[in-house]
Motif scaffolding. Sequence first.
Motif, PDB file in Angstrom:
ATOM      1  N   VAL A 103      58.421  58.212  45.820  1.00 22.88           N
ATOM      2  CA  VAL A 103      57.008  58.513  46.047  1.00 22.88           C
ATOM      3  C   VAL A 103      56.217  57.217  46.139  1.00 22.88           C
ATOM      4  O   VAL A 103      56.629  56.182  45.608  1.00 22.88           O
ATOM      5  CB  VAL A 103      56.395  59.390  44.924  1.00 22.88           C
ATOM      6  N   THR A 104      55.093  57.286  46.819  1.00 20.88           N
ATOM      7  CA  THR A 104      54.129  56.193  46.832  1.00 20.88           C
ATOM      8  C   THR A 104      52.745  56.786  46.660  1.00 20.88           C
ATOM      9  O   THR A 104      52.482  57.928  47.037  1.00 20.88           O
ATOM     10  CB  THR A 104      54.172  55.361  48.131  1.00 20.88           C
ATOM     11  N   LEU A 105      51.873  56.004  46.077  1.00 23.64           N
ATOM     12  CA  LEU A 105      50.494  56.405  45.863  1.00 23.64           C
ATOM     13  C   LEU A 105      49.615  55.204  46.170  1.00 23.64           C
ATOM     14  O   LEU A 105      49.881  54.096  45.675  1.00 23.64           O
ATOM     15  CB  LEU A 105      50.282  56.851  44.412  1.00 23.64           C
ATOM     16  N   THR A 106      48.599  55.403  46.968  1.00 24.59           N
ATOM     17  CA  THR A 106      47.634  54.352  47.273  1.00 24.59           C
ATOM     18  C   THR A 106      46.348  54.688  46.540  1.00 24.59           C
ATOM     19  O   THR A 106      45.910  55.843  46.525  1.00 24.59           O
ATOM     20  CB  THR A 106      47.388  54.270  48.793  1.00 24.59           C
ATOM     21  N   ALA A 107      45.738  53.675  45.913  1.00 29.31           N
ATOM     22  CA  ALA A 107      44.525  53.908  45.122  1.00 29.31           C
ATOM     23  C   ALA A 107      43.672  52.649  45.076  1.00 29.31           C
ATOM     24  O   ALA A 107      44.156  51.552  45.334  1.00 29.31           O
ATOM     25  CB  ALA A 107      44.898  54.327  43.705  1.00 29.31           C
ATOM     26  N   GLU A 115      49.195  49.897  46.096  1.00 26.75           N
ATOM     27  CA  GLU A 115      50.181  50.951  46.282  1.00 26.75           C
ATOM     28  C   GLU A 115      51.147  50.870  45.120  1.00 26.75           C
ATOM     29  O   GLU A 115      51.580  49.783  44.724  1.00 26.75           O
ATOM     30  CB  GLU A 115      50.923  50.766  47.602  1.00 26.75           C
ATOM     31  N   ILE A 116      51.451  52.019  44.563  1.00 22.10           N
ATOM     32  CA  ILE A 116      52.446  52.104  43.498  1.00 22.10           C
ATOM     33  C   ILE A 116      53.605  52.923  44.039  1.00 22.10           C
ATOM     34  O   ILE A 116      53.399  53.957  44.661  1.00 22.10           O
ATOM     35  CB  ILE A 116      51.832  52.706  42.207  1.00 22.10           C
ATOM     36  N   ALA A 171      44.916  37.785  43.042  1.00 22.93           N
ATOM     37  CA  ALA A 171      46.178  37.900  43.757  1.00 22.93           C
ATOM     38  C   ALA A 171      45.907  38.023  45.252  1.00 22.93           C
ATOM     39  O   ALA A 171      44.894  38.566  45.664  1.00 22.93           O
ATOM     40  CB  ALA A 171      46.932  39.133  43.263  1.00 22.93           C
ATOM     41  N   SER A 172      46.805  37.495  46.054  1.00 21.34           N
ATOM     42  CA  SER A 172      46.632  37.586  47.494  1.00 21.34           C
ATOM     43  C   SER A 172      47.180  38.913  48.008  1.00 21.34           C
ATOM     44  O   SER A 172      47.959  39.576  47.351  1.00 21.34           O
ATOM     45  CB  SER A 172      47.320  36.402  48.169  1.00 21.34           C
ATOM     46  N   THR A 173      46.789  39.263  49.218  1.00 20.64           N
ATOM     47  CA  THR A 173      47.173  40.523  49.832  1.00 20.64           C
ATOM     48  C   THR A 173      48.688  40.649  49.934  1.00 20.64           C
ATOM     49  O   THR A 173      49.383  39.698  50.235  1.00 20.64           O
ATOM     50  CB  THR A 173      46.523  40.630  51.214  1.00 20.64           C
ATOM     51  N   ASN A 174      49.180  41.874  49.709  1.00 22.66           N
ATOM     52  CA  ASN A 174      50.598  42.225  49.768  1.00 22.66           C
ATOM     53  C   ASN A 174      51.457  41.464  48.767  1.00 22.66           C
ATOM     54  O   ASN A 174      52.624  41.196  49.010  1.00 22.66           O
ATOM     55  CB  ASN A 174      51.136  42.080  51.192  1.00 22.66           C
ATOM     56  N   THR A 175      50.881  41.126  47.632  1.00 26.24           N
ATOM     57  CA  THR A 175      51.658  40.532  46.546  1.00 26.24           C
ATOM     58  C   THR A 175      51.795  41.567  45.439  1.00 26.24           C
ATOM     59  O   THR A 175      51.058  42.547  45.387  1.00 26.24           O
ATOM     60  CB  THR A 175      50.983  39.275  45.978  1.00 26.24           C
ATOM     61  N   THR A 176      52.736  41.325  44.560  1.00 27.61           N
ATOM     62  CA  THR A 176      52.902  42.214  43.418  1.00 27.61           C
ATOM     63  C   THR A 176      51.966  41.761  42.317  1.00 27.61           C
ATOM     64  O   THR A 176      51.890  40.582  41.990  1.00 27.61           O
ATOM     65  CB  THR A 176      54.353  42.176  42.918  1.00 27.61           C
ATOM     66  N   VAL A 177      51.222  42.721  41.774  1.00 28.73           N
ATOM     67  CA  VAL A 177      50.312  42.476  40.659  1.00 28.73           C
ATOM     68  C   VAL A 177      50.602  43.505  39.577  1.00 28.73           C
ATOM     69  O   VAL A 177      51.243  44.524  39.826  1.00 28.73           O
ATOM     70  CB  VAL A 177      48.826  42.523  41.102  1.00 28.73           C
ATOM     71  N   TYR A 178      50.093  43.226  38.369  1.00 31.26           N
ATOM     72  CA  TYR A 178      50.401  44.058  37.198  1.00 31.26           C
ATOM     73  C   TYR A 178      49.122  44.338  36.418  1.00 31.26           C
ATOM     74  O   TYR A 178      48.406  43.389  36.068  1.00 31.26           O
ATOM     75  CB  TYR A 178      51.404  43.331  36.294  1.00 31.26           C
ATOM     76  N   PRO A 179      48.840  45.608  36.091  1.00 32.04           N
ATOM     77  CA  PRO A 179      47.659  45.902  35.271  1.00 32.04           C
ATOM     78  C   PRO A 179      47.772  45.242  33.899  1.00 32.04           C
ATOM     79  O   PRO A 179      48.848  45.229  33.297  1.00 32.04           O
ATOM     80  CB  PRO A 179      47.683  47.424  35.126  1.00 32.04           C
ATOM     81  N   MET A 180      46.653  44.707  33.410  1.00 31.03           N
ATOM     82  CA  MET A 180      46.646  44.031  32.110  1.00 31.03           C
ATOM     83  C   MET A 180      46.357  44.994  30.962  1.00 31.03           C
ATOM     84  O   MET A 180      46.480  44.616  29.804  1.00 31.03           O
ATOM     85  CB  MET A 180      45.642  42.887  32.137  1.00 31.03           C
ATOM     86  N   THR A 181      45.965  46.215  31.292  1.00 27.79           N
ATOM     87  CA  THR A 181      45.771  47.283  30.317  1.00 27.79           C
ATOM     88  C   THR A 181      46.115  48.587  31.022  1.00 27.79           C
ATOM     89  O   THR A 181      46.245  48.616  32.246  1.00 27.79           O
ATOM     90  CB  THR A 181      44.311  47.368  29.826  1.00 27.79           C
ATOM     91  N   ASP A 182      46.238  49.668  30.276  1.00 20.50           N
ATOM     92  CA  ASP A 182      46.332  50.972  30.919  1.00 20.50           C
ATOM     93  C   ASP A 182      45.016  51.210  31.645  1.00 20.50           C
ATOM     94  O   ASP A 182      43.943  50.952  31.090  1.00 20.50           O
ATOM     95  CB  ASP A 182      46.546  52.081  29.886  1.00 20.50           C
ATOM     96  N   MET A 183      45.094  51.689  32.879  1.00 23.03           N
ATOM     97  CA  MET A 183      43.895  51.966  33.674  1.00 23.03           C
ATOM     98  C   MET A 183      43.791  53.462  33.904  1.00 23.03           C
ATOM     99  O   MET A 183      44.630  54.037  34.597  1.00 23.03           O
ATOM    100  CB  MET A 183      43.974  51.280  35.031  1.00 23.03           C
ATOM    101  N   PRO A 219      54.460  47.418  38.183  1.00 28.50           N
ATOM    102  CA  PRO A 219      54.371  46.629  39.410  1.00 28.50           C
ATOM    103  C   PRO A 219      53.606  47.391  40.493  1.00 28.50           C
ATOM    104  O   PRO A 219      53.932  48.523  40.814  1.00 28.50           O
ATOM    105  CB  PRO A 219      55.835  46.412  39.806  1.00 28.50           C
ATOM    106  N   LEU A 220      52.571  46.753  41.018  1.00 26.29           N
ATOM    107  CA  LEU A 220      51.736  47.331  42.070  1.00 26.29           C
ATOM    108  C   LEU A 220      51.731  46.381  43.253  1.00 26.29           C
ATOM    109  O   LEU A 220      51.741  45.162  43.069  1.00 26.29           O
ATOM    110  CB  LEU A 220      50.296  47.512  41.578  1.00 26.29           C
ATOM    111  N   THR A 221      51.661  46.911  44.441  1.00 19.09           N
ATOM    112  CA  THR A 221      51.510  46.071  45.619  1.00 19.09           C
ATOM    113  C   THR A 221      50.037  46.039  45.988  1.00 19.09           C
ATOM    114  O   THR A 221      49.442  47.087  46.246  1.00 19.09           O
ATOM    115  CB  THR A 221      52.337  46.604  46.808  1.00 19.09           C
ATOM    116  N   GLU A 222      49.450  44.856  45.976  1.00 18.57           N
ATOM    117  CA  GLU A 222      48.055  44.712  46.375  1.00 18.57           C
ATOM    118  C   GLU A 222      47.999  44.728  47.891  1.00 18.57           C
ATOM    119  O   GLU A 222      48.599  43.888  48.559  1.00 18.57           O
ATOM    120  CB  GLU A 222      47.478  43.392  45.848  1.00 18.57           C
ATOM    121  N   LEU A 223      47.252  45.692  48.444  1.00 18.15           N
ATOM    122  CA  LEU A 223      47.139  45.819  49.892  1.00 18.15           C
ATOM    123  C   LEU A 223      45.921  45.082  50.428  1.00 18.15           C
ATOM    124  O   LEU A 223      45.969  44.504  51.507  1.00 18.15           O
ATOM    125  CB  LEU A 223      47.085  47.297  50.291  1.00 18.15           C
ATOM    126  N   SER A 224      44.815  45.161  49.662  1.00 19.76           N
ATOM    127  CA  SER A 224      43.598  44.453  50.069  1.00 19.76           C
ATOM    128  C   SER A 224      42.679  44.320  48.864  1.00 19.76           C
ATOM    129  O   SER A 224      42.856  44.986  47.848  1.00 19.76           O
ATOM    130  CB  SER A 224      42.888  45.184  51.209  1.00 19.76           C
TER     131      SER A 224
END
Length: 186
Positions: A108-112, A57-58, A18-30, A43-48
Amino acid sequence: MKPSLLLLTMLLSGAAVASTNTTVYPMTDMTLANVGTIHIGAPLTELSKNGQQLKIEISGVQPAGNNQVIFLGAKQRIVLATLNADGVKALKTGKAFTDAYGNQWHSVTLTAQIPNQVTAQQQQLWTEAAQLKDRSCSVCHAAPVPTQMSVNAWPSVVKSMGGRTDLTQAQLQLLTSYYQYNAIHK
């Protein structure tokens, strides 16, 4: 298709990149030591991206007094993440609001950092879940469609039916996510 086979297929086809700042989705519980668990399909926002690691960011909401769960919305109690102590400390709390029932919430937001085990196509997860539903649920009864119930009703239904099947916890979580994300959103 099993989640590991789905992951391999997506990686080989390039769909998991996925490219930066796009929405991505985990394929399993992480389950991550420094966060807790981020659930399949959230839905997660890919930052880098750095190699096989993504900075994401969630974003979601939490009810007042419960800082260990991030929900999609106050009306849509889809659990995006269940946090451990480190995850709670890393939360950024936003605007507070009151729902229609008088309950207090806040954004809330969380970066990880997470492994690059995501897809940019949430529908691929739901296709796998629908096939699983058709194979497993229809053994005893007509397979229910997600719009038969509200988003908040599905977790208990899947849990109660899951005990009567040979589905794994990962498969039950996939079905729960499928039903919730595709349910009636009241």
